[in-house]
Design an enzyme around this catalytic site. Structure first.
Site, PDB file in Angstrom:
ATOM      1  CG  ASP A  48      -0.390  -0.247   2.512  1.00  0.00           C
ATOM      2  OD1 ASP A  48       0.840  -0.313   2.608  1.00  0.00           O
ATOM      3  OD2 ASP A  48      -1.147  -0.382   3.486  1.00  0.00           O
TER       4      ASP A  48
HETATM    5  C1  LAN Z   1       3.611  -0.835  10.200  1.00  0.00           C
HETATM    6  C2  LAN Z   1       3.314   0.576   9.924  1.00  0.00           C
HETATM    7  C3  LAN Z   1       2.679   0.854   8.602  1.00  0.00           C
HETATM    8  C4  LAN Z   1       1.805  -0.277   8.146  1.00  0.00           C
HETATM    9  C5  LAN Z   1       0.839   0.117   7.012  1.00  0.00           C
HETATM   10  C6  LAN Z   1       1.523   0.718   5.800  1.00  0.00           C
HETATM   11  C7  LAN Z   1      -0.134   1.170   7.538  1.00  0.00           C
HETATM   12  C8  LAN Z   1       0.047  -1.110   6.644  1.00  0.00           C
HETATM   13  O1  LAN Z   1      -0.971  -0.787   5.750  1.00  0.00           O
HETATM   14  C9  LAN Z   1       0.947  -2.246   6.207  1.00  0.00           C
HETATM   15  C10 LAN Z   1       1.895  -2.646   7.352  1.00  0.00           C
HETATM   16  C11 LAN Z   1       2.724  -1.494   7.909  1.00  0.00           C
HETATM   17  C12 LAN Z   1       3.873  -1.227   6.970  1.00  0.00           C
HETATM   18  C13 LAN Z   1       3.330  -1.831   9.266  1.00  0.00           C
HETATM   19  C14 LAN Z   1       3.738  -3.221   9.586  1.00  0.00           C
HETATM   20  C15 LAN Z   1       4.199  -3.525  11.011  1.00  0.00           C
HETATM   21  C16 LAN Z   1       4.946  -2.376  11.641  1.00  0.00           C
HETATM   22  C17 LAN Z   1       6.207  -2.095  10.839  1.00  0.00           C
HETATM   23  C18 LAN Z   1       4.022  -1.157  11.605  1.00  0.00           C
HETATM   24  C19 LAN Z   1       2.735  -1.344  12.354  1.00  0.00           C
HETATM   25  C20 LAN Z   1       4.816  -0.147  12.412  1.00  0.00           C
HETATM   26  C21 LAN Z   1       5.490  -0.990  13.516  1.00  0.00           C
HETATM   27  C22 LAN Z   1       5.314  -2.474  13.133  1.00  0.00           C
HETATM   28  C23 LAN Z   1       6.539  -3.317  13.509  1.00  0.00           C
HETATM   29  C24 LAN Z   1       6.246  -4.789  13.349  1.00  0.00           C
HETATM   30  C25 LAN Z   1       6.936  -2.997  14.944  1.00  0.00           C
HETATM   31  C26 LAN Z   1       8.167  -3.690  15.379  1.00  0.00           C
HETATM   32  C27 LAN Z   1       7.809  -4.759  16.288  1.00  0.00           C
HETATM   33  C28 LAN Z   1       8.007  -6.057  16.109  1.00  0.00           C
HETATM   34  C29 LAN Z   1       7.172  -6.959  16.842  1.00  0.00           C
HETATM   35  C30 LAN Z   1       9.003  -6.670  15.211  1.00  0.00           C
END
Ligand code: LAN
Length: 723
Positions: free
Chosen positions: A457
């Site tokens: 996305d």
């Molecule tokens: C995010 C932030 C953005 C998010 C969107 C783009 C909004 C979504 O549509 C797809 C997935 C994604 C990129 C996403 C995946 C998981 C993330 C990176 C996070 C929620 C921000 C933090 C999270 C990450 C896994 C946190 C680190 C923690 C661990 C347990 C490894």
């Protein structure tokens, strides 16, 4: 709250902090502290800096809005002040409470430390986020857990707080009441083992040999969700070598502080499955416990203390995981995909090559990218920022509402476009298939191009924003059609056979893999699932693009879009809603799905799917005309009403209902009034409750959303209500 009253001389002078953007690379954030004197005067605090830290900005009152469009305009007038000089909108990205502890342990065991002013502000942040119950949870909105409380206590101790000062004694009492650190979830067991305050024997084995499995094995690690994979690799390495930091007096003291019994009397092997019920979201499967039990025997063969370094296969496996984590470092400019793997990789590179190595030094430099100075102190963010994501939505909002073409907004628009231009990733990663990466040519990442991970996305919304901004008559057109085609090829490459889109990659295994989910605190993480949010972004970008360049891959695009829409329909729940995995929750995902259906020409008048979705939303409208969901919707998979309406969810609902062409306009009018009613005289909206989520159980804040989506919703409502 016990914590917020905590004020000591350790705090810094808030007038000293400034955000530097893109110093070494595009879009990076780095907060610097200037001592009082000429340096400060030469580089004054910007409005954005002041806003971030919670200082008075001296903004003028704006003309009283008469229409919703005036409200949108005022909102933008304020938000524009937060645009950084390189064109993006810098903001914090807080919420998770397990990031600082990982970093602080990593720094401590590698003999490093943050600068004193950073330490002081981090202490302030942690103490401010302490809950009234006395400890910390998985994230700032959740009640205390063992993981949150123990790890943040440890972080505060490593950041210089003494065990005898308040509120440390209080927190320790809570830790003991919760059973002590023996029952901390696996992830905490890992960090504590690294620090030397827990024994590796007491955690479920992470055998590096897994990474020697051939690719065809259905549970081979290359098939795991990219975040899990990237955390598991360094963990397997550190587990495999049984890394333990120096046993300092502080570590010895923590061994006493964290437990209810003498450290030497703890039966470690028994603690493997001892996880506090307070912490468990996703319990271990029996299979996982059985696999761990077998691995435990392998790891502790009596003749081979730490089987590890002795067996050639372990040596080979360690070499393999080390190679993989090196690839990850090099692909991401030593940031890694996110803040958790960042801290683990740092320790691994230290263990492998030492503190003087190029790799470790690079890691230290990139620590800064994750730190953000907010009004409660210095936090570690969920990523190195949400630069691209926030920019794509405000750009589209501005173009759609006409604000982009209004006088005075030209510089803002050019700034965004310039940023987008530089943020597009032009090549595949240096370590590509060798690191099991998906293609990135033409992509945009969630934060910066240096982080460099394509998200379905993000590339899609990035492309939509670029197309929207470039459609205006007076903007530069640096993002050529060829570059857009690269983005389109990437989007096309990410569709799964059933039409849905996952986050970072194609699905590489089935849901059955959750059986080995050992994270306890998160659900649905082992594979990349399919999401209505990502699917909508992807298909909508393709449709917009096909209007600009109609001949390019015409058939393939049409088929992709059709399949995507079909998939979205299959994902609709019986109650008419969609479950949101990245924003809270049903309101968020339903907004995306209705965008998709709208693109397919489906509206309330002609589509049962749209009707059911709109009726669902309208059924949740609160008495005051707004909407509000709590993160508990995401946790419980059922809509949970917030006590009060929230501007962000109200905005999402407005956008959704207008996508669906909802006929009763009074519903939208009442909602827009709520948003207008909460707007301040200078155009801003105040922060309300958290907006985002991941892995079903962890809330994460998107502070820019209150501006972006309120502006967008007011602008759109204004037009719709006039039609
Ligand atoms: C995010 C932030 C953005 C998010 C969107 C783009 C909004 C979504 O549509 C797809 C997935 C994604 C990129 C996403 C995946 C998981 C993330 C990176 C996070 C929620 C921000 C933090 C999270 C990450 C896994 C946190 C680190 C923690 C661990 C347990 C490894």
């Amino acid at each position: 709250m016990a914590s917020s009253s905590y004020r000591t001389s350790r705090e810094t002078d808030l007038l000293g902090w400034r955000l530097k953007v893109g110093e070494d690379n595009h879009g990076q954030h780095k907060w610097v502290y200037l001592p009082e004197g000429p340096a400060r005067e030469a580089w004054p605090q910007s409005k954005g800096d002041k806003y971030a830290i919670g200082l008075e900005m001296d903004m003028p009152d704006l003309p009283q809005p008469k229409t919703y469009m005036d409200g949108a305009r005022n909102g933008l007038a304020f938000y524009k002040e937060l645009q950084a000089e390189d064109g993006h909108f810098a903001t914090e990205y807080g919420g998770p409470l397990f990031l600082i502890p990982g970093l602080i342990v990593a720094l401590s065991v590698t003999g490093q430390a943050l600068r004193p002013e950073q330490q002081a502000e981090m202490r302030r942040y942690l103490l401010a986020k302490r809950r009234p119950e006395g400890g910390w949870g998985l994230h700032t909105a959740a009640p205390p857990t063992v993981f949150g409380t123990v790890m943040n206590y440890v972080a505060l101790r490593l950041l210089g707080m003494s065990p005898d000062e308040e509120p440390m004694t209080e927190i320790r009492a809570l830790i003991h009441k919760m059973g002590g650190a023996v029952c901390i979830p696996t992830w905490g067991k890992t960090w504590l083992s690294i620090l030397g305050c827990y024994e590796w024997e007491g955690m479920g084995p992470v055998p590096p040999e897994l990474w020697l499995l051939p690719d065809w094995v259905p549970f081979a690690p290359w098939r795991w969700w990219v975040h899990v994979r990237n955390v598991a690799v360094p963990t397997a390495y550190l587990y495999g070598i049984r890394f333990i930091g120096p046993i300092t007096p502080l570590v010895l003291s923590l061994r006493q502080e964290l437990y209810t019994q003498p450290y030497s009397s703890i039966k470690w092997a028994k603690q493997q499955t001892n996880i506090s019920p307070l912490d468990i979201y996703n319990p271990h499967s029996r299979t996982l416990d059985a696999v761990h039990a077998v691995c435990h025997i392998y790891e502790h063969l009596p003749s081979l203390p730490y089987v590890s370094s002795l067996l050639p296969i372990r040596k080979l496996a360690l070499k393999r995981v080390y190679q993989l984590l090196t690839y990850e470092d090099e692909n991401t400019g030593y940031q890694t995909i996110g803040p958790v793997s960042k801290a683990f990789n740092m320790v691994a590179r230290f263990a492998g090559e030492g503190a003087d190595s190029h790799a470790f030094k690079q890691h230290m430099i990139k620590v800064e990218n994750f730190l953000w100075m907010g009004k409660d102190g210095l936090m570690m963010c969920g990523t190195d920022g949400s630069q691209l994501w926030d920019l794509t939505f405000i750009a589209q909002a501005m173009v759609e509402t006409g604000l982009a073409e209004e006088e005075g907004n030209r510089k803002c628009v050019e700034g965004m476009l310039g940023w987008l231009d530089k943020a597009q990733i032009r090549e595949n990663p240096p370590h590509f298939e060798s690191a099991w990466r998906h293609r990135t040519k033409g992509a945009w990442a969630f934060s910066t191009p240096e982080q460099g991970y394509v998200v379905s996305d993000c590339v899609a919304e990035g492309l939509k924003a670029a197309m929207s901004l470039q459609s205006l008559s007076n903007t530069s057109k640096n993002i050529t059609v060829d570059r857009m085609r690269d983005a389109v090829d990437t989007i096309l490459s990410m569709q799964n056979p059933n039409g849905g889109y996952a986050s970072y990659e194609l699905q590489r295994a089935g849901e059955g893999l959750e059986i080995i989910n050992a994270a306890e605190v998160f659900g649905s993480i082992m594979i990349d699932y399919l999401y209505p949010e990502c699917t909508t972004s992807a298909l909508s970008a393709l449709v917009h693009f096909s209007k600009i360049d109609p001949s390019y891959k015409k058939k393939e695009i049409a088929m992709t879009v059709e399949k995507a829409i079909k998939w979205i329909k299959t994902d609709q729940r019986a109650d008419g809603s969609w479950y949101g995995s990245w924003g809270i929750c049903f309101t968020y995902a339903t907004m995306f799905a209705l965008e998709a259906l709208g693109i397919a020409g489906e509206t309330y008048a002609n589509s049962d799917n749209v009707r059911r979705a709109c009726d669902f939303l309208v059924g949740k409208q609160k008495e005051d005309g707004g909407w509000g969901e709590t993160y508990m919707s995401c946790v419980s998979l059922e809509y949970v009403q917030h006590d009060t309406s929230q501007v962000v969810m109200t905005a999402w609902a407005i956008l959704a209902l207008i996508y669906g062409q909802y006929p009763d306009k009074t519903v939208i009018d009442r909602a827009a009034k709520v948003i207008m009613g909460r707007q301040k005289k200078d155009g801003r909206w105040e922060q309300e409750d958290t907006e985002g989520i991941f892995n079903k159980n962890c809330a994460i804040d998107y502070p820019a959303f209150k501006f972006i989506f309120c502006i967008w919703a007011l602008g759109r409502a204004d037009k719709y209500l006039r039609e």
